[in-house]
Each structure stands twice: as structure tokens, then as C-alpha cells.
Design an enzyme around this catalytic site. Structure first.
Site, PDB file in Angstrom:
ATOM      1  N   LYS A  75      32.671  60.385  12.785  1.00 56.12           N
ATOM      2  CA  LYS A  75      32.256  58.976  12.811  1.00 56.12           C
ATOM      3  C   LYS A  75      31.054  58.832  11.894  1.00 56.12           C
ATOM      4  CE  LYS A  75      29.427  56.446  15.206  1.00 56.12           C
ATOM      5  NZ  LYS A  75      28.970  55.560  14.128  1.00 56.12           N
ATOM      6  N   GLY A  90      20.370  61.571  20.053  1.00 53.21           N
ATOM      7  CA  GLY A  90      20.649  62.968  20.402  1.00 53.21           C
ATOM      8  C   GLY A  90      20.592  63.183  21.910  1.00 53.21           C
ATOM      9  N   GLU A 132       8.235  58.820  14.050  1.00 52.05           N
ATOM     10  CA  GLU A 132       8.864  58.852  12.729  1.00 52.05           C
ATOM     11  C   GLU A 132       8.988  57.410  12.213  1.00 52.05           C
ATOM     12  OE1 GLU A 132      12.924  60.162  12.937  1.00 52.05           O
ATOM     13  OE2 GLU A 132      12.729  61.279  11.072  1.00 52.05           O
ATOM     14  N   GLU A 137      20.784  67.817  15.076  1.00 54.63           N
ATOM     15  CA  GLU A 137      19.838  67.836  13.949  1.00 54.63           C
ATOM     16  C   GLU A 137      19.105  66.508  14.005  1.00 54.63           C
ATOM     17  OE1 GLU A 137      19.371  70.312  11.853  1.00 54.63           O
ATOM     18  OE2 GLU A 137      21.072  71.550  12.431  1.00 54.63           O
ATOM     19  N   CYS A 171      14.590  62.961   6.806  1.00 54.74           N
ATOM     20  CA  CYS A 171      14.103  63.612   8.031  1.00 54.74           C
ATOM     21  C   CYS A 171      12.968  64.569   7.739  1.00 54.74           C
ATOM     22  CB  CYS A 171      15.254  64.342   8.717  1.00 54.74           C
ATOM     23  SG  CYS A 171      16.098  65.507   7.641  1.00 54.74           S
ATOM     24  N   GLY A 198      20.967  62.768  13.501  1.00 59.13           N
ATOM     25  CA  GLY A 198      20.464  61.408  13.696  1.00 59.13           C
ATOM     26  C   GLY A 198      19.162  61.440  14.469  1.00 59.13           C
ATOM     27  N   SER A 199      18.884  60.358  15.169  1.00 55.58           N
ATOM     28  CA  SER A 199      17.589  60.234  15.842  1.00 55.58           C
ATOM     29  C   SER A 199      17.562  61.002  17.167  1.00 55.58           C
ATOM     30  CB  SER A 199      17.305  58.760  16.115  1.00 55.58           C
ATOM     31  OG  SER A 199      18.251  58.271  17.047  1.00 55.58           O
TER      32      SER A 199
END
Ligand code: NAD
Length: 481
Positions: free
Chosen positions: A176, A234, A384, A252, A286, A229-230
Site C-alpha cells: 500500500k 507504527g 520531528e 522504520e 527521516c 512511516g511515523s
């Protein structure tokens, strides 16, 4: 280059392109011009289930092939990706604002497919005769259906990092893509079809996290899920796996990466590289060095050179123009988020340059921004931002700066600049980060380097074959007597 327009992309399930089963589409708008670029079919619950079922049905015959028999599909796909470089670059520029000149993604993606075509036999089990009367072995076997969920900032690279290792050892996949940047993944689907992958081996769906993403995370037939992703997402995925079938999950996640500049650093090199790190892809990276610590004796000069770099080296503009090196943020939501952090930054630190959206542009642009003297506990030092925003703080001693650099829940990436080899080795060892760069920062990692995070920046590693192949293999203890 002319801006891509009037595109319509479909779901790629079981080797065929299809429309969303409930007729829903969503729009992709160019973040520079705010014009419509594409209509994208949105995967419904039923479509997502169908993609998983197709992957499950394709698994027995795909897993029965040898890596040698799988490899030609990879090679063909890699060559088609290279041939499509310009189109892929234009799609990324028009959909999420990455300047053509900053686009290395297609070649990086193609070279991953080529690389993994060669490493399918590098799968190692063990044998032992230590138990009297037995020969004990471990067999490494594919999981079955693997799901991959990727973000929008470097989609082609993450797509390859997940799909290529999962497939070469015999899994089948459902990917996706992100709803913010689905066009290049949709293009890869057309190339995978051309490369001749058997139906159901690769399924690529477009849609939203709370629908297709959540369904994949909860799905009982998905045995492993690799996510980039974030941290927020996650955690949702980890919880979904815990609530469903305890699928293997690799995460990740984000970063708040420090760069530490000691007084003996090669100053101009350090400035150029750390400035590039936070400005490339408009800071939507990232591993970008969003926190810089510079030793007090060189701080004034470093900050002045950093400001000069932002003033003289940044060419903001249309990402489809060849001279642009600074595009807009990916979409309106991202733009608003960065503007909110800029306001917080102004409350807590000293603004040196930037700090706002440029007044002469209609797209989602942000001026490259420097803050200094920001307290360590300020929100902008902790969270972030994912924008071209750097905090530069001053330190006196090595001990003090190591504590500050590690004073974060993240642990993805860190850089240190010093000519003192003892200090470089000592300091790199002390940094709590999955990757530490010494006298450099943010280059693309070699294929021989695993990438991943310490602490809340994730679990597991990917990129390098030893780690990546193992992510997608079960271990069976096999006793023979
Ligand atoms: P995001 O978490 O918002 O979205 C990532 C993907 O997850 C998208 O495809 C999204 O649709 C999907 N998703 C959203 N909600 C979901 C849910 N409930 N269930 C399942 N899937 C869901 O992240 P983003 O904004 O796309 O990307 C930016 C983040 O990614 C930043 O935090 C960045 O640091 C991180 N990132 C990490 C790495 C790395 O290698 N560690 C690389 C790139 C980006």
C-alpha cells in the site's frame, strides 16, 4: 518539463488493473501549482481483501521457484524502471514536490532490484550433531503473504527495500503506497506487469491508512508486515498485529537526528553537508540533521556560513524546473504542520533566517529556517518537524554534547565532524543511533549497510541483504534421526 496532468491510476490486483470496488477515487494536487494532477482509485476493504487473497493464491507456485528462476523478473523490472526515470521523476515532482534535480530515486530503486536478483541464495540455516543420535538443522522458509506500507517522501526506495527481499526468498506481497504520493508506485505496477511477474505475486494498492492500511495490519492472512512511516502509525500497526495474528512487524520510523560539529572539523564541508541534509527534499527526510550542536569556539562562524548557504545556495521554485533545488512541502497538511512548528520555534529560540512561508508563492513552500539557542526541552527540539528547519545550539564539552545529542526518544541517525580519530571513534560509539556518519552526513547508504533505528525510531533493519532477507523468512528447527 511539462507538468503531468489528467492521470488516472487503478489498483493492481492479481496481475490486472481494476477500479475501486466502491467507485471511490481521491485527488492528487500539485503542491507547487495547486492544480489537479491525478485521480487515484481508493482501495476499499473488499479490494484489500482481494489483494491479500491473490497474494495467498500465488504463493505456492512462486515459493516453489528457485531464486534463479525468480531473478529474471527482477532484472527486467530494474531495466524498465531505469528506462522510466524521467517519467517517474516528473510524477514525483508533480505529486509531492521533489525537484527533478534532487531525484535519485528511480536509479536507487532499480539498483536494489538488480542487487536482490543476485542474493536469493544467501539464506543460511544451521546444522548440528551435538545431540547424540540426531542431525539437527534449521530451515529458512518464506512467510507467505507479506504486506508493505510505505510513506511519501522517498516512495520508490522504500518500495524496493521491502518488495525485492521479500519476493526473492519466495514470499508474495501486497504493497500500500501513501495517499500523498501514490503515482510512482502505481507506475511500478505497470512495469511489474510488463516485466511478467506471475499474477498475484505483486499487488499494489492505493488508498488511505485508516482503511486499506488498517485492514492489512489486522489481516489474518498477512504473516509479516514491513512499515516505513511515523511513530504514531507504527504504534497502531504494532497494536493491530497484537490484536490479530501476531504477524511479524518491522518498523522504520521517524528521527530527530543530531549532527555534532567539533572545533577541529573541516568547517565549510560541515556547513555544506549539514545544510544540505536539512534542506534536501524540503527537509522531509527521516534522517535529516534537524538538531545541530556546534562547539562554542567556532559557533559564530558556523552559523554565519550556514545562513549564507541558505541565502545563496537554495533555489526555491517549480520542482519541474531543472534549476530548482528547493520545492514545496508535499501537501497542505504538511505545510500547516511545519508552519505550526515555526511559530513554536519563534517562541522558544532565536530566529536567524526564514521562519515563514514565502509571500510570493502560491504553493506549499517554506523558507529554509535556522533557530539558535533553543532550550533542549522545547517541543521543536523534541518532535520531528519534517520541514527545512534546523536548530543550531552551542556546546562546550564532549561530555555535555553527547548527553544532549542522546536526549531524544528517537535514535535513527547521527553525524559527527572532527579530525581527532580517537574522539570520532569514542563519540560514534556513544551515540544512540542506528546509523552514525563520521565527517559526512546523509549520503545514500551503500547496499552493504543495514538501516534502522535505536529506541523509538523503529525495530529491525533493512536495505542490506543479510538483515532484509532474514526479515522475510521463518526459521524451522528440523530434527532428523
Ligand atoms: P504516516 O505514518 O502518516 O504514513 C505512512 C503510511 O502509513 C502511509 O501509507 C499511510 O497511509 C499509512 N497509514 C496511516 N495510518 C495507518 C493505519 N492506521 N494503519 C496502517 N497504515 C496506516 O507517515 P508519513 O507522513 O507518510 O511519512 C513520514 C514519516 O515517515 C516521518 O515520521 C518519517 O521520519 C518517517 N520515515 C521513516 C523512514 C525510515 O527509514 N526510518 C524513512 C522515511 C520516512
Amino acid at each position: 518539463m511539462a507538468a503531468p496532468a489528467n492521470i488516472e491510476t487503478r489498483l493492481f490486483i492479481n496481475g490486472e488493473f481494476c477500479e475501486s470496488s466502491n467507485g471511490k477515487t481521491f485527488d492528487i494536487t500539485n503542491p507547487s501549482t495547486l492544480k489537479l494532477v491525478a485521480k487515484v482509485h481508493e482501495a476499499s476493504e473488499q479490494d484489500t481483501d482481494r489483494a491479500v487473497a491473490a497474494a495467498k493464491a500465488a504463493f505456492p507456485s512462486w515459493s516453489a521457484l528457485s531464486p534463479d528462476q525468480r531473478a529474471p523478473y527482477f532484472k527486467k523490472l530494474a531495466s524498465l524502471i531505469r528506462e522510466s526515470n524521467d517519467e517517474l521523476a516528473a510524477l514525483e515532482a508533480a505529486s509531492m514536490g521533489k525537484p527533478l534535480g534532487a531525484f535519485f530515486d528511480a536509479y536507487a530503486c532499480a539498483s536494489k532490484w538488480d542487487h536482490y536478483a543476485e542474493v536469493g541464495y544467501n539464506v543460511q540455516g544451521t546444522t548440528s550433531v551435538q545431540t547424540p543420535g540426531y542431525i539437527n538443522m534449521t530451515l529458512r522458509q518464506p512467510y507467505g503473504v507479506v504486506a508493505a506500507i510505505i510513506p511519501w517522501n522517498v516512495p520508490l526506495l522504500f518500495l524496493a527495500n521491502k518488495l525485492a527481499p521479500a519476493l526473492i526468498v519466495g514470499n508474495t506481497v501486497v504493497l500500500k503506497s501513501s495517499e500523498k504520493a501514490p503515482l510512482t508506485s502505481a507506475k511500478i505496477a505497470t512495469l511489474a506487469q510488463k516485466a511478467g511477474f506471475p499474477p498475484g505475486v505483486i499487488n499494489i494498492i492505493t488508498g488511505f491508512g485508516n482503511v486499506s492500511g488498517s485492514i492489512l495490519s489486522h489481516h489474518m492472512d498477512v504473516r509479516a508486515l514491513s512499515f516505513t512511516g511515523s511513530g504514531r502509525t507504527g504504534r497502531l500497526i504494532q497494536a493491530a498485529a497484537a490484536k490479530s495474528n501476531l504477524k511479524q512487524v518491522y518498523l522504520e520510523l521517524g528521527g530527530k537526528s543530531p549532527a555534532v560539529i567539533f572545533e577541529d572539523a573541516e568547517l565549510e564541508k560541515a556547513v555544506n553537508e549539514t545544510a544540505y541534509s536539512i534542506q534536501w527534499n524540503s527537509g522531509q527526510v527521516c534522517m535529516a540533521n534537524s538538531r545541530v550542536y556546534v562547539q562554542d569556539t567556532i559557533a559564530e562562524k558556523y552559523i554565519q556560513l550556514f545562513k549564507d548557504h541558505f541565502t545563496n545556495q537554495v533555489a526555491m521554485g517549480d520542482p519541474l524546473h531543472k534549476d530548482t533545488n528547493h520545492g514545496p512541502q508535499a501537501d497542505e497538511a504538511q505545510h500547516k504542520t511545519v508552519l505550526r512548528y515555526l511559530e513554536m520555534g519563534k517562541q522558544s529560540g532565536d530566529l536567524i533566517i526564514g521562519g515563514a512561508a514565502p509571500s510570493d508563492r502560491e504553493g506549499y513552500y517554506i523558507q529554509p529556517t535556522i533557530f539558535t539557542n533553543t532550550p533542549e526541552d522545547a517541543t521543536i527540539m523534541k518532535e520531528e518537524v519534517f520541514g527545512p528547519v534546523v536548530n543550531i545550539n552551542v556546546f562546550k564539552t564532549e561530555e555535555e554534547v553527547l548527553a544532549k545529542a542522546n536526549n531524544t526518544e528517537y535514535g535513527l541517525y547521527a553525524a559527527v565532524y572532527t579530525k581527532n580519530i580517537d574522539r570520532a571513534l569514542r563519540f560514534a560509539k556513544g551515540l544512540e543511533a542506528g546509523t552514525v556518519a563520521v565527517n559526512c552526513t546523509s549520503p545514500a547508504l551503500g547496499k552493504d549497510m543495514p538501516f534502522g533505528g535505536y529506541k523509538s525510531s523503529g525495530s529491525g533493519r533493512e536495505g542490506e541483504p543479510y538483515y532484509s532477507l532474514n526479515n522475510f523468512l521463518e526459521t524451522k528447527s528440523y530434527l532428523a534421526r
